[in-house]
Design a protein around this motif. Structure first.
Motif, mmCIF file in Angstrom:
data_model
loop_
_atom_site.group_PDB
_atom_site.id
_atom_site.type_symbol
_atom_site.label_atom_id
_atom_site.label_comp_id
_atom_site.label_asym_id
_atom_site.label_seq_id
_atom_site.Cartn_x
_atom_site.Cartn_y
_atom_site.Cartn_z
ATOM 1 N N SER A 1 -2.382 7.674 -14.955
ATOM 2 C CA SER A 1 -2.874 8.981 -14.504
ATOM 3 C C SER A 1 -3.271 9.812 -15.721
ATOM 4 O O SER A 1 -2.490 9.932 -16.686
ATOM 5 C CB SER A 1 -1.794 9.726 -13.718
ATOM 6 N N GLU B 1 2.275 1.640 -3.393
ATOM 7 C CA GLU B 1 1.219 2.066 -4.318
ATOM 8 C C GLU B 1 0.937 3.554 -4.159
ATOM 9 O O GLU B 1 0.773 4.286 -5.158
ATOM 10 C CB GLU B 1 -0.043 1.250 -4.046
ATOM 11 N N GLN B 2 0.888 4.018 -2.915
ATOM 12 C CA GLN B 2 0.634 5.437 -2.691
ATOM 13 C C GLN B 2 1.772 6.298 -3.250
ATOM 14 O O GLN B 2 1.534 7.366 -3.843
ATOM 15 C CB GLN B 2 0.461 5.702 -1.182
ATOM 16 N N ILE B 3 2.991 5.814 -3.048
ATOM 17 C CA ILE B 3 4.142 6.564 -3.596
ATOM 18 C C ILE B 3 4.091 6.588 -5.120
ATOM 19 O O ILE B 3 4.316 7.628 -5.780
ATOM 20 C CB ILE B 3 5.462 5.945 -3.105
ATOM 21 N N ARG C 1 0.940 11.053 -10.579
ATOM 22 C CA ARG C 1 0.145 12.278 -10.656
ATOM 23 C C ARG C 1 1.051 13.497 -10.831
ATOM 24 O O ARG C 1 0.723 14.437 -11.583
ATOM 25 C CB ARG C 1 -0.706 12.425 -9.390
ATOM 26 N N SER D 1 -4.718 2.111 -10.476
ATOM 27 C CA SER D 1 -3.522 1.284 -10.292
ATOM 28 C C SER D 1 -3.938 -0.165 -10.137
ATOM 29 O O SER D 1 -5.035 -0.461 -9.687
ATOM 30 C CB SER D 1 -2.742 1.739 -9.047
ATOM 31 N N VAL E 1 0.378 2.030 -12.911
ATOM 32 C CA VAL E 1 -0.362 3.226 -12.510
ATOM 33 C C VAL E 1 -0.689 4.027 -13.773
ATOM 34 O O VAL E 1 0.196 4.282 -14.605
ATOM 35 C CB VAL E 1 0.442 4.092 -11.533
ATOM 36 N N ILE F 1 1.460 6.241 -7.086
ATOM 37 C CA ILE F 1 0.352 7.096 -7.539
ATOM 38 C C ILE F 1 0.738 8.560 -7.419
ATOM 39 O O ILE F 1 0.461 9.384 -8.315
ATOM 40 C CB ILE F 1 -0.913 6.779 -6.728
ATOM 41 N N SER F 2 1.383 8.895 -6.289
ATOM 42 C CA SER F 2 1.800 10.293 -6.096
ATOM 43 C C SER F 2 2.789 10.726 -7.177
ATOM 44 O O SER F 2 2.683 11.825 -7.745
ATOM 45 C CB SER F 2 2.407 10.444 -4.703
ATOM 46 N N ASN G 1 0.831 -1.207 0.000
ATOM 47 C CA ASN G 1 0.000 0.000 0.000
ATOM 48 C C ASN G 1 0.866 1.257 0.000
ATOM 49 O O ASN G 1 0.568 2.246 -0.694
ATOM 50 C CB ASN G 1 -0.917 -0.022 1.222
ATOM 51 N N GLN G 2 1.956 1.183 0.786
ATOM 52 C CA GLN G 2 2.867 2.332 0.815
ATOM 53 C C GLN G 2 3.488 2.568 -0.556
ATOM 54 O O GLN G 2 3.560 3.713 -1.055
ATOM 55 C CB GLN G 2 3.948 2.094 1.871
ATOM 56 N N THR H 1 -6.967 8.604 -11.353
ATOM 57 C CA THR H 1 -5.787 7.740 -11.440
ATOM 58 C C THR H 1 -6.157 6.336 -10.982
ATOM 59 O O THR H 1 -6.831 6.140 -9.966
ATOM 60 C CB THR H 1 -4.656 8.296 -10.564
#
Length: 511
Positions: free
Chosen positions: A147, A54-56, A62, A136, A145, A58-59, A51-52, A134
């Motif tokens: 975007s 994935e968040q990185i 974007r 993923s 990912v 996605i960030s 999850n970490q 976005t």
């Protein structure tokens, strides 16, 4: 091996088996729980790391899409490629593409000319061309990912980034290794503590078992000692334990048994003494009766022989005197025989009662006439008196006369040249007869036994005043049959007074 030792070994064995079973159950439960916890922690760590990442990703995607807006809008491909190459140079980036609105690759971070202009066939990427947020997703080795690139809500294209999961998997492996180390260390600490606790419990159980065994076996030993003592005739139960449990119940039962046995032995001894006393009394009675029978028989036989041999030569006065002696001795012999027969009938329950209405003054007058010769012989004055309120009574006349005659005869035996009184008076619902003399009297300590069969105050039979020992016993039984009672009061050398109470309307007892 004693009971205490066996009990201790049994209890210790059971405790150790219980502890071993508890340990085995605890180990199995702990291993299962630890395995589940380890798996849960590993999964949680994996999900957290993914999850970490994935968040990185996605960030970053974007941010890249935002930086590409102006370059794509003005179609400055060199700047677009530079940004994509910069992103591609990141160690975790596997690929990065820029797609136009139709889904064709217009730029590649790896500068792969072969892919330019080719459409993307992945449905998940094509769905992103509709202008959604976005998105993923992951496959075995890559996090993808997508975007959108928008300007004033107008879709210019999409940037597609592929992030490798190799580093994430390495972190997950490290996390699992760390979790395994924690699990093994926890298991070691758990087993060490469990072993120490088990040893302590085993030691405590052994100590408690020994103490409980002693507190249990000591009272049992005491019960055994007291039981043996009771078997030997010693009934002291004061040393028995006083407890409120099963051993206490057993001790109480043993106390009761000892008390009952002591009472039974006392009763047996009393019965033995009574039997021996009865045997002595009967032996004494036989001797007394033999003497009493011989006493009147001697003059009867002697004077009969004298009359038979010398009657013609004897003076008339001597003949009359001899006949009177024979007659008196015969009556005396008849009285003794009647006493013995009456006692036998009492024992067999064959005494006949004939109640009738009698005049008390007439009974006293008849007794005065009947006993005149006895009084003259003993030199006693005989006086009768009847109260004015005493007239008639319903009772058995023969038995009443027998009672009073026996008492008067008894008084005459123990009174020489004295006075004997027979009084009758009313007292409540009864008529009372008193026979009082001023003779030698009776020891007050003997008054309780004088109404027993075969009992004589003085057991010697070499004096005229002692009889068979049946007269007063028969008096008592006759009084009870008539529904009344008899009592005596006396002191040595002060005479005696016998009191007979006969109910005015008696319930005649069955013989």
């Amino acid at each position: 091996m004693g009971f205490s030792t066996r009990l201790t070994l049994i209890v210790i064995t059971l405790v150790l088996v219980f502890i071993a079973a508890s340990m085995a159950l605890a180990v199995v439960s702990y291993n299962t729980a630890l395995t589940d916890l380890r798996a849960a922690n590993a999964e949680a760590a994996r999900l957290f790391l993914i999850n970490q990442a994935e968040q990185i990703a996605i960030s970053r995607s974007r941010s890249l899409a935002k930086n590409l807006i102006n370059h794509v809008y003005f179609w400055r491909l060199d700047q677009v490629r530079n940004l994509l190459e910069t992103e591609q140079s990141t160690p975790t980036t596997r690929y990065v593409y820029l797609l136009d609105k139709s889904g064709r690759i217009v730029a590649d971070g790896a500068r792969s000319v072969a892919k330019l202009g080719k459409p993307m066939k992945d449905e998940r990427i094509l769905k992103s061309l509709s202008g959604g947020p976005t998105k993923s997703w992951m496959d075995a080795d890559t996090l993808h990912v997508v975007s959108p690139i928008k300007l004033n809500k107008k879709l210019l294209g999409v940037v597609v980034t592929g992030i490798t999961l190799k580093e994430i998997k390495a972190k997950i492996a490290v996390s699992r290794t760390y979790m395994g180390w924690i699990s093994d260390n926890s298991k070691y600490l758990f087993f060490s503590g469990l072993l120490a606790m088990t040893a302590a419990l085993a030691l405590i159980s052994v100590i408690l078992t020994i103490l409980v065994s002693r507190t249990t076996t000591q009272p049992i030993r005491k019960l055994a000692e007291v039981t043996r003592a009771i078997g030997e005739g010693q009934y002291d139960t004061s040393s028995l334990p006083k407890r409120k449990d099963e051993l206490g119940d057993l001790a109480n039962a043993l106390r009761d048994a000892a008390e009952h046995r002591k009472e039974a032995e006392g009763q047996l001894l009393a019965a033995k003494d009574a039997a021996e006393s009865a045997s002595r009394l009967k032996s004494q009675f036989l001797m007394t009766v033999s003497h009493e029978l011989r006493t009147p028989l001697h003059p009867i036989i002697g004077f009969s022989e004298t009359l038979a041999a010398n009657m013609n030569q004897m003076e008339e006065e001597k003949v009359i005197e001899a006949l009177n002696i024979i007659n008196t001795s015969g009556h005396q012999l008849n009285g003794i025989v009647n006493d013995v027969l009456d006692l036998a009938r009492f024992e067999a329950g064959q005494i006949d009662m004939t109640p009738s209405t009698i005049r008390v003054s007439g009974v006293l007058s008849d007794l005065s006439d009947q006993l005149r010769y006895l009084m003259r012989k003993t030199g006693n004055e005989f006086v009768t008196s009847c109260a004015d309120d005493v007239d008639k009574i319903i009772t058995d006349e023969v038995k009443l006369k027998h009672i009073l005659a026996n008492l008067i005869d008894n008084a005459a035996k123990f009174t020489d040249n004295g006075k004997i009184e027979l009084r009758a008076f009313r007292q409540l619902d009864a008529v009372v007869f008193e026979v009082e003399d001023n003779g030698m009297g009776i020891d007050p300590t003997k008054l309780e036994i004088i109404f027993e069969p075969f009992v004589q105050v003085n057991a010697s039979y070499n004096r005229d005043q002692y009889g068979s020992g049946l007269g007063l016993a028969i008096v008592k039984r006759y009084c009870e049959l008539l529904g009344g009672s008899v009592s005596a009061a006396s002191a040595v050398s002060q005479g005696a007074c016998f009191t007979v109470r006969i109910p005015d309307k008696p319930e005649i007892a069955e013989a």
